[in-house]
Design an enzyme around this catalytic site. Structure first.
Site, mmCIF file in Angstrom:
data_model
loop_
_atom_site.group_PDB
_atom_site.id
_atom_site.type_symbol
_atom_site.label_atom_id
_atom_site.label_comp_id
_atom_site.label_asym_id
_atom_site.label_seq_id
_atom_site.Cartn_x
_atom_site.Cartn_y
_atom_site.Cartn_z
ATOM 1 N N LYS A 118 11.409 -8.300 6.633
ATOM 2 C CA LYS A 118 11.257 -8.414 5.175
ATOM 3 C C LYS A 118 12.384 -9.266 4.597
ATOM 4 O O LYS A 118 13.464 -9.331 5.169
ATOM 5 C CB LYS A 118 11.333 -7.019 4.536
ATOM 6 C CG LYS A 118 10.167 -6.116 4.803
ATOM 7 C CD LYS A 118 10.376 -4.768 4.122
ATOM 8 C CE LYS A 118 9.220 -3.816 4.390
ATOM 9 N NZ LYS A 118 7.933 -4.250 3.848
ATOM 10 N N ARG A 150 0.616 2.288 9.338
ATOM 11 C CA ARG A 150 -0.719 2.634 9.827
ATOM 12 C C ARG A 150 -0.695 2.920 11.327
ATOM 13 O O ARG A 150 -1.512 3.699 11.829
ATOM 14 C CB ARG A 150 -1.702 1.503 9.486
ATOM 15 C CG ARG A 150 -1.363 0.182 10.110
ATOM 16 C CD ARG A 150 -2.040 -0.989 9.444
ATOM 17 N NE ARG A 150 -1.411 -1.359 8.178
ATOM 18 C CZ ARG A 150 -1.843 -2.318 7.368
ATOM 19 N NH1 ARG A 150 -2.905 -3.023 7.681
ATOM 20 N NH2 ARG A 150 -1.207 -2.582 6.250
HETATM 21 N N1 BES Z 1 6.498 0.251 3.609
HETATM 22 C C1 BES Z 1 5.756 -0.917 3.368
HETATM 23 C C2 BES Z 1 4.918 -0.864 2.089
HETATM 24 C C3 BES Z 1 5.674 -0.797 0.790
HETATM 25 C C4 BES Z 1 5.861 -1.950 0.046
HETATM 26 C C5 BES Z 1 6.113 0.388 0.278
HETATM 27 C C6 BES Z 1 6.515 -1.881 -1.165
HETATM 28 C C7 BES Z 1 6.769 0.461 -0.943
HETATM 29 C C8 BES Z 1 6.957 -0.681 -1.666
HETATM 30 C C9 BES Z 1 4.794 -1.163 4.514
HETATM 31 O O1 BES Z 1 5.229 -0.765 5.770
HETATM 32 C C10 BES Z 1 4.599 -2.641 4.607
HETATM 33 O O2 BES Z 1 5.545 -3.318 4.880
HETATM 34 N N2 BES Z 1 3.373 -3.104 4.378
HETATM 35 C C11 BES Z 1 3.072 -4.476 4.428
HETATM 36 C C12 BES Z 1 1.762 -4.649 5.150
HETATM 37 C C13 BES Z 1 1.422 -6.092 5.460
HETATM 38 C C14 BES Z 1 2.381 -6.643 6.487
HETATM 39 C C15 BES Z 1 0.016 -6.140 5.960
HETATM 40 C C16 BES Z 1 2.985 -4.988 2.998
HETATM 41 O O3 BES Z 1 2.490 -4.277 2.139
HETATM 42 O O4 BES Z 1 3.448 -6.099 2.760
HETATM 43 MN MN MN Z 2 6.375 -2.217 6.745
#
Ligand code: BES
Ligand code: MN
Ligand code: ZN
Length: 508
Positions: free
Chosen positions: A286, A360
């Protein structure tokens, strides 16, 4: 945060011995007619403020005045409750929290909140008393564990829900007392979940998270089992192990069980919560901006642990199993890489296109495990997708699942409990987005409908068991302070999950 004192008092407003007595006021109502004692309670100050329209009943508006005229309270607060048409349990909870938060700011030691019958008997006195207790306790939450100076105001020493003797339901005194107690436990449990979410990831590793769950379980007499790496490997939970590989911190699976004597063989409620103690994204890392927030990627797990606490204390009549897969998502030398294929405990294989879609993966193994332990109904809670925040913002959690009556039951409960959740679809088109060339599925479906593709991924692991999924990515953390909610962790889903277990008669 545990052990806040909140009690019921069946008493006329004037007879309540407290520092601040809060009276809710609906927009457009004649307050002095509804609570006639107010007229001479403050040397006419309330009457004057009503006449000048300083006090209008707008939501969370606050008017404080010293009490007089034989009232035992030190001061009176009139708190705006908004329009009668909008006055539901969630509004009442928010009004109680807003008033108690303002009182805490003023360092009020003893606060009391007056129950007033709902406009058209929309809810009864017991439901209201419970909700007021919840709201008062939620306001007691402080995020000061790591502050050595700069003391924030302490929570009040004593909180009271006041029900006037004229209320019909005072005949069922015991029911009202139980309602306040239920509100206290639910409020406290929400606050414990908020504490867990505040914990930094260097403190709350997966194994420490598991220890906290053990401690909580011991306190309330829940059975608890912690699966370590070897156990997890023996169960072939390759999705969880895959996510954990990049970290020096080993994964855990927290399993809490509530099984009251005489519980029916069915239903068995399985609660599953995402327990990523920190989400860097892994190799699909990230951006730095805001990454600190990813310490709360275990909010779903905290909700399950703390709901189990409430379920045990309040003696839910059914068997409930809480399963929290816990891991840290890190880009280590042994971390999984985009394109890697993992095999879960269910036997399904997943091509990991993005290591940041880790929630997931661990939930897939946990949903399988909850079924293996006998769950007949499943609910999972997860800070799963940024896409859900894009879709619904911070106003509601995403609600997915099947069959429809099961999902609708949860939507209704969530609305009452103050965890607003909005129904989202599980169309076949989304499953098509998860097709892999070499495995059973991929773990990301591209940019379109990101919250929905994540949910259909989970559906593959729920099989035909009634299942609901709450995406709380937007609702687990408040970015802005509101009168009724401080900035930071919200404790989302704790009350909904607990109420679900307590109300099994309504959905079986
Ligand atoms: N933990 C994150 C989702 C999240 C984002 C929670 C913002 C709280 C605030 C999750 O693990 C994630 O990173 N999801 C990705 C999925 C994508 C790579 C398909 C996302 O939402 O960008
Ligand atoms: Mn994530
Ligand atoms: Zn995550």
């Amino acid at each position: 945060m545990v052990g806040n004192a909140v009690a019921l008092a069946v008493s006329a407003p004037a007879d309540v011995d407290t520092d601040l007595l809060v009276v809710p006021h609906l927009e457009g109502e004649n307050l002095l007619q509804a609570v006639p004692e107010l007229a001479h309670a403050s040397g006419g100050a309330v009457e004057k403020a009503l006449n000048t329209r300083e006090v209008q009943g707008k939501p969370y508006e606050l008017f404080l005045t010293p009490a007089a005229g034989g009232w035992r309270a030190g001061r009176i607060a009139i708190v705006g409750a908004g329009r009668a048409a909008d006055f539901d349990l969630e509004r009442l909870r928010r009004v109680a929290t807003a008033a108690a938060a303002a009182a805490k700011q003023r360092r009020v030691a003893r606060i009391a909140f007056l129950y007033r019958p709902s406009p058209d008997a929309r809810f009864d006195a017991a439901a209201a008393a419970q909700t007021i207790a919840e709201g008062l306790i939620l306001a007691a939450f402080n995020s000061d564990r790591y502050k050595s100076r700069d003391h924030v105001p302490p929570p009040p020493e004593r909180m009271t829900v006041v029900v006037p003797p004229s209320t019909q339901e005072t005949a069922q005194l015991h029911a009202l007392e139980e309602a306040v107690e239920r509100g206290r436990v639910l409020g406290e449990s929400s606050n414990i979940a908020r504490d867990l979410c505040n914990e930094p990831a260097n403190v709350l590793t997966p194994s420490v998270f598991a220890e906290r769950a053990v401690q909580i379980s011991r306190e309330v007499g829940l059975s608890v089992e912690i699966l370590d790496e070897d156990e997890i490997a023996r169960l072939r939970m390759g999705l969880l192990l895959g996510v954990a590989r990049g970290s020096a911190e080993p994964p855990r699976v927290i399993v809490m069980t509530h099984e009251p004597p005489g519980a029916p063989a069915s239903p068995v409620l399985g609660l599953v919560g995402k327990g990523i103690t920190f989400d860097t994204g892994g190799i699909s890392i990230k951006p730095a901006e805001g990454m600190d927030r990813m310490k709360d990627d275990m909010a779903g797990g905290a909700a399950v642990i703390c709901a189990m606490r409430a379920i045990a204390i309040l003696r839910a009549p059914i068997k409930v199993i809480g399963v929290v897969p816990a891991a840290e998502n890190m880009p280590g030398g042994r971390a999984i890489k985009p394109g890697d294929v993992l095999t879960g405990a269910s036997g399904k294989t997943v091509e990991v296109l993005n290591t940041d879609a880790e929630g997931r993966l661990i939930l897939g193994d946990a949903l399988w495990y909850a079924q293996r332990l006998g769950a007949t109904h499943l609910v999972d809670v997860a800070t799963l997708t940024g896409a859900c925040v894009v879709a619904l913002g911070k106003a509601a959690s995403g609600l997915f699942g099947q069959p429809e009556p099961w999902v609708e039951a949860i939507r209704k409960l969530a609305a009452r409990a103050g965890d607003r959740a909005w129904p989202m679809p599980l169309y076949d088109e989304y499953s098509e987005q998860l097709r892999s060339e070499i495995a059973d599925m991929v773990n990301t479906g591209g940019r379109a409908a990101g919250a929905c593709t994540a949910a259909v991924f989970l559906k593959e692991f729920a099989n035909d068991v009634p299942w609901a999924h709450l995406d709380v990515a937007g609702t687990a953390w408040a970015d802005e302070p509101k009168p009724w909610q401080s900035k930071g962790p919200t404790g989302v889903a704790v009350r909904t999950l607990a109420e679900l277990a307590l109300s099994s008669a309504d959905w079986t």
